[in-house]
Write a protein that holds these residues in place. Structure first.
Motif, PDB file in Angstrom:
ATOM      1  N   HIS A  44       7.561  10.324   6.417  1.00 16.36           N
ATOM      2  CA  HIS A  44       7.495  10.622   7.857  1.00 16.36           C
ATOM      3  C   HIS A  44       6.854   9.465   8.619  1.00 16.36           C
ATOM      4  O   HIS A  44       7.369   9.039   9.659  1.00 16.36           O
ATOM      5  CB  HIS A  44       6.687  11.908   8.082  1.00 16.36           C
ATOM      6  CG  HIS A  44       6.401  12.198   9.510  1.00 16.36           C
ATOM      7  ND1 HIS A  44       7.379  12.656  10.387  1.00 16.36           N
ATOM      8  CD2 HIS A  44       5.266  12.100  10.243  1.00 16.36           C
ATOM      9  CE1 HIS A  44       6.846  12.811  11.581  1.00 16.36           C
ATOM     10  NE2 HIS A  44       5.564  12.484  11.517  1.00 16.36           N
ATOM     11  N   VAL A  45       5.742   8.936   8.114  1.00 18.52           N
ATOM     12  CA  VAL A  45       5.066   7.820   8.777  1.00 18.52           C
ATOM     13  C   VAL A  45       5.964   6.584   8.789  1.00 18.52           C
ATOM     14  O   VAL A  45       6.033   5.868   9.807  1.00 18.52           O
ATOM     15  CB  VAL A  45       3.714   7.528   8.096  1.00 18.52           C
ATOM     16  CG1 VAL A  45       3.121   6.221   8.577  1.00 18.52           C
ATOM     17  CG2 VAL A  45       2.746   8.664   8.353  1.00 18.52           C
ATOM     18  N   ALA A  46       6.677   6.331   7.706  1.00 19.30           N
ATOM     19  CA  ALA A  46       7.585   5.187   7.663  1.00 19.30           C
ATOM     20  C   ALA A  46       8.692   5.344   8.705  1.00 19.30           C
ATOM     21  O   ALA A  46       9.064   4.373   9.383  1.00 19.30           O
ATOM     22  CB  ALA A  46       8.176   5.037   6.272  1.00 19.30           C
ATOM     23  N   PHE A  62       0.948   4.109  -2.779  1.00 22.76           N
ATOM     24  CA  PHE A  62       0.656   5.483  -2.367  1.00 22.76           C
ATOM     25  C   PHE A  62       1.750   6.432  -2.852  1.00 22.76           C
ATOM     26  O   PHE A  62       1.461   7.506  -3.391  1.00 22.76           O
ATOM     27  CB  PHE A  62       0.528   5.535  -0.837  1.00 22.76           C
ATOM     28  CG  PHE A  62       0.176   6.898  -0.312  1.00 22.76           C
ATOM     29  CD1 PHE A  62      -1.125   7.347  -0.326  1.00 22.76           C
ATOM     30  CD2 PHE A  62       1.164   7.723   0.200  1.00 22.76           C
ATOM     31  CE1 PHE A  62      -1.448   8.603   0.159  1.00 22.76           C
ATOM     32  CE2 PHE A  62       0.852   8.980   0.693  1.00 22.76           C
ATOM     33  CZ  PHE A  62      -0.466   9.419   0.671  1.00 22.76           C
ATOM     34  N   ARG A  63       2.996   6.033  -2.672  1.00 22.87           N
ATOM     35  CA  ARG A  63       4.119   6.876  -3.121  1.00 22.87           C
ATOM     36  C   ARG A  63       4.152   6.997  -4.651  1.00 22.87           C
ATOM     37  O   ARG A  63       4.486   8.046  -5.187  1.00 22.87           O
ATOM     38  CB  ARG A  63       5.442   6.320  -2.618  1.00 22.87           C
ATOM     39  CG  ARG A  63       5.643   6.552  -1.143  1.00 22.87           C
ATOM     40  CD  ARG A  63       7.001   6.118  -0.711  1.00 22.87           C
ATOM     41  NE  ARG A  63       7.120   6.148   0.740  1.00 22.87           N
ATOM     42  CZ  ARG A  63       8.238   6.010   1.390  1.00 22.87           C
ATOM     43  NH1 ARG A  63       9.366   5.816   0.738  1.00 22.87           N
ATOM     44  NH2 ARG A  63       8.268   6.051   2.708  1.00 22.87           N
ATOM     45  N   ALA A  64       3.800   5.920  -5.342  1.00 27.11           N
ATOM     46  CA  ALA A  64       3.766   5.979  -6.810  1.00 27.11           C
ATOM     47  C   ALA A  64       2.685   6.944  -7.285  1.00 27.11           C
ATOM     48  O   ALA A  64       2.913   7.739  -8.214  1.00 27.11           O
ATOM     49  CB  ALA A  64       3.529   4.586  -7.392  1.00 27.11           C
ATOM     50  N   TYR A  96       0.833  -1.202   0.000  1.00 28.61           N
ATOM     51  CA  TYR A  96       0.000   0.000   0.000  1.00 28.61           C
ATOM     52  C   TYR A  96       0.870   1.254   0.000  1.00 28.61           C
ATOM     53  O   TYR A  96       0.580   2.204  -0.736  1.00 28.61           O
ATOM     54  CB  TYR A  96      -0.930   0.001   1.214  1.00 28.61           C
ATOM     55  CG  TYR A  96      -1.746   1.262   1.303  1.00 28.61           C
ATOM     56  CD1 TYR A  96      -2.865   1.439   0.485  1.00 28.61           C
ATOM     57  CD2 TYR A  96      -1.397   2.287   2.170  1.00 28.61           C
ATOM     58  CE1 TYR A  96      -3.604   2.594   0.534  1.00 28.61           C
ATOM     59  CE2 TYR A  96      -2.126   3.454   2.220  1.00 28.61           C
ATOM     60  CZ  TYR A  96      -3.237   3.604   1.406  1.00 28.61           C
ATOM     61  OH  TYR A  96      -3.964   4.756   1.457  1.00 28.61           O
ATOM     62  N   ASP A  97       1.915   1.278   0.811  1.00 30.42           N
ATOM     63  CA  ASP A  97       2.789   2.451   0.876  1.00 30.42           C
ATOM     64  C   ASP A  97       3.506   2.684  -0.449  1.00 30.42           C
ATOM     65  O   ASP A  97       3.628   3.821  -0.891  1.00 30.42           O
ATOM     66  CB  ASP A  97       3.816   2.281   2.009  1.00 30.42           C
ATOM     67  CG  ASP A  97       4.636   3.538   2.224  1.00 30.42           C
ATOM     68  OD1 ASP A  97       4.023   4.617   2.403  1.00 30.42           O
ATOM     69  OD2 ASP A  97       5.877   3.457   2.179  1.00 30.42           O
TER      70      ASP A  97
END
Length: 128
Positions: free
Chosen positions: A114-116, A10-12, A6-7
């Motif tokens: 930031h969340v990562a 999301f970044r893509a 998912y991350d």
């Protein structure tokens, strides 16, 4: 594992949004550069069998006459303010939408990082 997929997606999407924003800003900038050339640089107009040299819309010599009186109606009609203003007004939504998309994509990327980092620090409290 699903969180990583998912991350990554999301970044893509955020990078894609940022790229579209950059493209729209570049298009608006190109229009603005073209308009600046149209207004600031001298040009020539075919007048019958001869080419007539016209001063720029901004830097023409006379201060007491209008541009059409100083340069002639053929020069004034070639680069009409209304046409140039219409192109400028067309470029404004491109610039606004491009800025919103670029900012939104950059913010999404930064928040994902930031969340990562917060998750990494929460998993391993001893490492900072």
């Amino acid at each position: 594992m699903r969180a990583l997929v998912y991350d990554t997606a999301f970044r893509a999407r955020a990078s894609h949004k940022q790229a579209w924003g950059f493209g729209l800003i570049a298009a608006a900038s190109g229009i603005w550069l073209w308009l600046a050339c149209q207004v600031l640089l001298p040009y020539s107009v075919e007048h019958g069998r001869n080419d007539r040299e016209c001063a720029s819309r901004v830097f023409y010599e006379s201060t007491r006459e209008s541009y059409a009186e100083a340069e002639g109606t053929s020069c004034a009609m070639e680069r009409d303010w209304a046409d140039l203003l219409a192109v400028l007004l067309f470029s404004l939504p491109l610039a606004v939408v491009g800025t919103v998309l670029y900012t939104s994509g950059a913010t999404d990327n930064r928040l994902s990082r930031h969340v990562a980092e917060v998750n990494r620090l929460t998993q391993f409290p001893g490492s900072s």
